[in-house]
Design a protein around this motif. Structure first.
Motif, PDB file in Angstrom:
ATOM      1  N   LYS A   1       0.850  -1.188   0.000  1.00 57.35           N
ATOM      2  CA  LYS A   1       0.000   0.000   0.000  1.00 57.35           C
ATOM      3  C   LYS A   1       0.884   1.236   0.000  1.00 57.35           C
ATOM      4  CE  LYS A   1      -0.888  -0.483   5.008  1.00 57.35           C
ATOM      5  NZ  LYS A   1      -1.950  -0.544   6.022  1.00 57.35           N
ATOM      6  N   SER A   2       0.326   2.328  -0.523  1.00 59.04           N
ATOM      7  CA  SER A   2       1.109   3.543  -0.728  1.00 59.04           C
ATOM      8  C   SER A   2       1.123   4.423   0.524  1.00 59.04           C
ATOM      9  CB  SER A   2       0.550   4.319  -1.928  1.00 59.04           C
ATOM     10  OG  SER A   2       0.675   3.560  -3.108  1.00 59.04           O
ATOM     11  N   VAL A   3       1.740   3.918   1.560  1.00 58.42           N
ATOM     12  CA  VAL A   3       1.958   4.686   2.791  1.00 58.42           C
ATOM     13  C   VAL A   3       3.387   4.419   3.245  1.00 58.42           C
ATOM     14  CG1 VAL A   3      -0.455   4.670   3.524  1.00 58.42           C
ATOM     15  CG2 VAL A   3       1.067   2.820   4.238  1.00 58.42           C
ATOM     16  N   PRO A   4       4.002   5.368   3.952  1.00 59.29           N
ATOM     17  CA  PRO A   4       5.380   5.153   4.387  1.00 59.29           C
ATOM     18  C   PRO A   4       5.497   3.977   5.354  1.00 59.29           C
ATOM     19  CG  PRO A   4       4.771   7.472   4.555  1.00 59.29           C
ATOM     20  CD  PRO A   4       3.512   6.707   4.304  1.00 59.29           C
ATOM     21  N   VAL A   5       6.615   3.284   5.296  1.00 60.29           N
ATOM     22  CA  VAL A   5       6.919   2.255   6.286  1.00 60.29           C
ATOM     23  C   VAL A   5       6.933   2.857   7.689  1.00 60.29           C
ATOM     24  CG1 VAL A   5       8.778   0.757   7.133  1.00 60.29           C
ATOM     25  CG2 VAL A   5       8.184   0.753   4.715  1.00 60.29           C
ATOM     26  N   VAL A   6       7.477   4.074   7.804  1.00 59.58           N
ATOM     27  CA  VAL A   6       7.510   4.770   9.093  1.00 59.58           C
ATOM     28  C   VAL A   6       6.153   5.412   9.346  1.00 59.58           C
ATOM     29  CG1 VAL A   6       8.598   6.596  10.456  1.00 59.58           C
ATOM     30  CG2 VAL A   6       9.975   5.258   8.847  1.00 59.58           C
ATOM     31  N   ARG A   7       5.553   5.089  10.483  1.00 53.28           N
ATOM     32  CA  ARG A   7       4.273   5.719  10.813  1.00 53.28           C
ATOM     33  C   ARG A   7       4.433   6.866  11.792  1.00 53.28           C
ATOM     34  NH1 ARG A   7       0.348   7.896   8.708  1.00 53.28           N
ATOM     35  NH2 ARG A   7      -1.735   7.568   9.560  1.00 53.28           N
ATOM     36  N   ALA A   8       5.436   6.781  12.675  1.00 55.76           N
ATOM     37  CA  ALA A   8       5.605   7.836  13.670  1.00 55.76           C
ATOM     38  C   ALA A   8       7.075   8.006  14.025  1.00 55.76           C
ATOM     39  CB  ALA A   8       4.797   7.532  14.933  1.00 55.76           C
TER      40      ALA A   8
ATOM     41  N   ALA B   1      -4.670   2.016  15.650  1.00 60.03           N
ATOM     42  CA  ALA B   1      -4.008   3.295  15.886  1.00 60.03           C
ATOM     43  C   ALA B   1      -2.837   3.151  16.848  1.00 60.03           C
ATOM     44  CB  ALA B   1      -5.009   4.306  16.453  1.00 60.03           C
ATOM     45  N   ILE B   2      -1.945   4.133  16.787  1.00 64.26           N
ATOM     46  CA  ILE B   2      -0.967   4.356  17.852  1.00 64.26           C
ATOM     47  C   ILE B   2      -1.601   5.380  18.775  1.00 64.26           C
ATOM     48  CG2 ILE B   2       1.341   5.179  18.435  1.00 64.26           C
ATOM     49  CD1 ILE B   2       2.237   4.411  15.625  1.00 64.26           C
ATOM     50  N   GLN B   3      -1.874   4.986  19.998  1.00 66.31           N
ATOM     51  CA  GLN B   3      -2.605   5.836  20.932  1.00 66.31           C
ATOM     52  C   GLN B   3      -1.659   6.407  21.979  1.00 66.31           C
ATOM     53  OE1 GLN B   3      -5.534   2.998  22.344  1.00 66.31           O
ATOM     54  NE2 GLN B   3      -7.019   3.663  20.804  1.00 66.31           N
ATOM     55  N   ILE B   4      -1.578   7.730  22.014  1.00 69.06           N
ATOM     56  CA  ILE B   4      -0.805   8.430  23.040  1.00 69.06           C
ATOM     57  C   ILE B   4      -1.795   9.019  24.022  1.00 69.06           C
ATOM     58  CG2 ILE B   4       0.829  10.314  23.482  1.00 69.06           C
ATOM     59  CD1 ILE B   4       1.741  10.021  20.551  1.00 69.06           C
TER      60      ILE B   4
ATOM     61  N   ASP C   1      -4.178  10.342  18.817  1.00 71.28           N
ATOM     62  CA  ASP C   1      -4.364   9.060  18.159  1.00 71.28           C
ATOM     63  C   ASP C   1      -3.824   9.160  16.732  1.00 71.28           C
ATOM     64  OD1 ASP C   1      -5.540   7.974  20.358  1.00 71.28           O
ATOM     65  OD2 ASP C   1      -7.527   7.691  19.474  1.00 71.28           O
ATOM     66  N   ILE C   2      -2.913   8.246  16.400  1.00 72.94           N
ATOM     67  CA  ILE C   2      -2.342   8.216  15.058  1.00 72.94           C
ATOM     68  C   ILE C   2      -2.944   7.002  14.351  1.00 72.94           C
ATOM     69  CG2 ILE C   2      -0.229   7.953  13.718  1.00 72.94           C
ATOM     70  CD1 ILE C   2       1.272   9.130  16.137  1.00 72.94           C
ATOM     71  N   PRO C   3      -3.839   7.219  13.390  1.00 74.77           N
ATOM     72  CA  PRO C   3      -4.500   6.080  12.731  1.00 74.77           C
ATOM     73  C   PRO C   3      -3.520   5.250  11.921  1.00 74.77           C
ATOM     74  CG  PRO C   3      -4.999   8.137  11.590  1.00 74.77           C
ATOM     75  CD  PRO C   3      -4.261   8.517  12.830  1.00 74.77           C
TER      76      PRO C   3
END
Length: 238
Positions: free
Chosen positions: A169-176, A222-225, A235-237
């Motif tokens: 899928k066209s999203v970066p390997v790095v999410r955060a 998500a990554i939830q802070i 929240d980082i989806p």
């Protein structure tokens, strides 16, 4: 902050970083599907024990030598060398507001070797089909912190962090990318990567907040802070 008290060689001997490889940047998988990449944002740095009393550069310290060259080339207030840096000179005199103010002695750079290592690690993460959270003390993005509190080589770092895409899928390997250093905190999103700078307890008003901390969880969505006290939540989806 350890670098003000112990030199790089001493820290490696004490178990910091990755002693077997002789470096402070490394990667590990905390859970299937995820890879944490820990970066050394002061690979090139002039922060050393007793540095505020230096009158000349220490010998046999390539990270210091590289940082010294960067500072003196990009900030005219640093051109006089160590004897001038800590003798009351205004580090910001004449510098325009913005990212040009990042060339200060308390910041640092990843350096070419570490950037190439990071690029290789992200390609490997793509092939292994895992997502990545990167960690760096000094923020990589000027919109996630004050422009005077970011990596010297932030542009190169941002390009590496955002370039490698997931295999299917066209999203970066790095999410955060999680950072500190800028005590007031902040966050932004750039090319699909969330840059989060956590707030510092040092700047927390105890009359308003009892704490400044966060719990971070990674779920399937998500990554939830979850901030506590002064620290914001996010929240980082996925």
């Amino acid at each position: 902050h350890e670098l003000y008290n112990f030199g790089p060689t001493d820290l490696l001997k004490r178990g910091f970083g990755c002693p077997r490889e002789g470096r402070f940047f490394y990667a590990f998988d905390p859970y299937p599907g995820w890879r944490f990449i820990v970066l050394n944002s002061m690979e090139n740095s002039v922060v050393r024990p007793g540095c505020m009393k230096f009158t000349e550069p220490p010998a046999d310290d390539p990270g210091y030598a590289a940082a010294r060259e960067i500072l003196m080339a990009n900030n005219p207030n640093m051109s006089g060398g160590e004897a001038k840096w800590y003798a009351g000179v205004n580090w910001l005199e004449g510098l325009q507001p913005g990212v040009g103010r990042r060339f200060l002695p308390y910041n640092g750079a990843l350096g070419a070797e570490q950037l190439e290592w990071l690029r290789t690690q992200l390609e490997k993460a793509r092939e292994d089909e895992v997502r990545v959270v990167a960690f760096t003390h000094i923020p990589a993005h000027p919109d996630s912190a004050a422009p005077s509190d970011i990596l010297w080589d932030y542009e190169a770092a941002l390009d590496v962090l955002a370039t490698t895409q997931c295999k299917h899928k066209s999203v970066p390997v790095v999410r955060a990318v999680f950072a500190g250093h800028h005590h007031l905190g902040g966050y932004c999103e750039d090319r699909g990567v969330f840059h989060v700078t956590f707030q510092a307890p040092l700047e927390t008003d105890p009359s308003k907040y009892k704490e400044c901390a966060a719990d971070v969880s990674i779920t399937s969505a998500a990554i939830q802070i979850k901030g506590r006290g002064a620290q914001f939540s996010l929240d980082i989806p996925l």
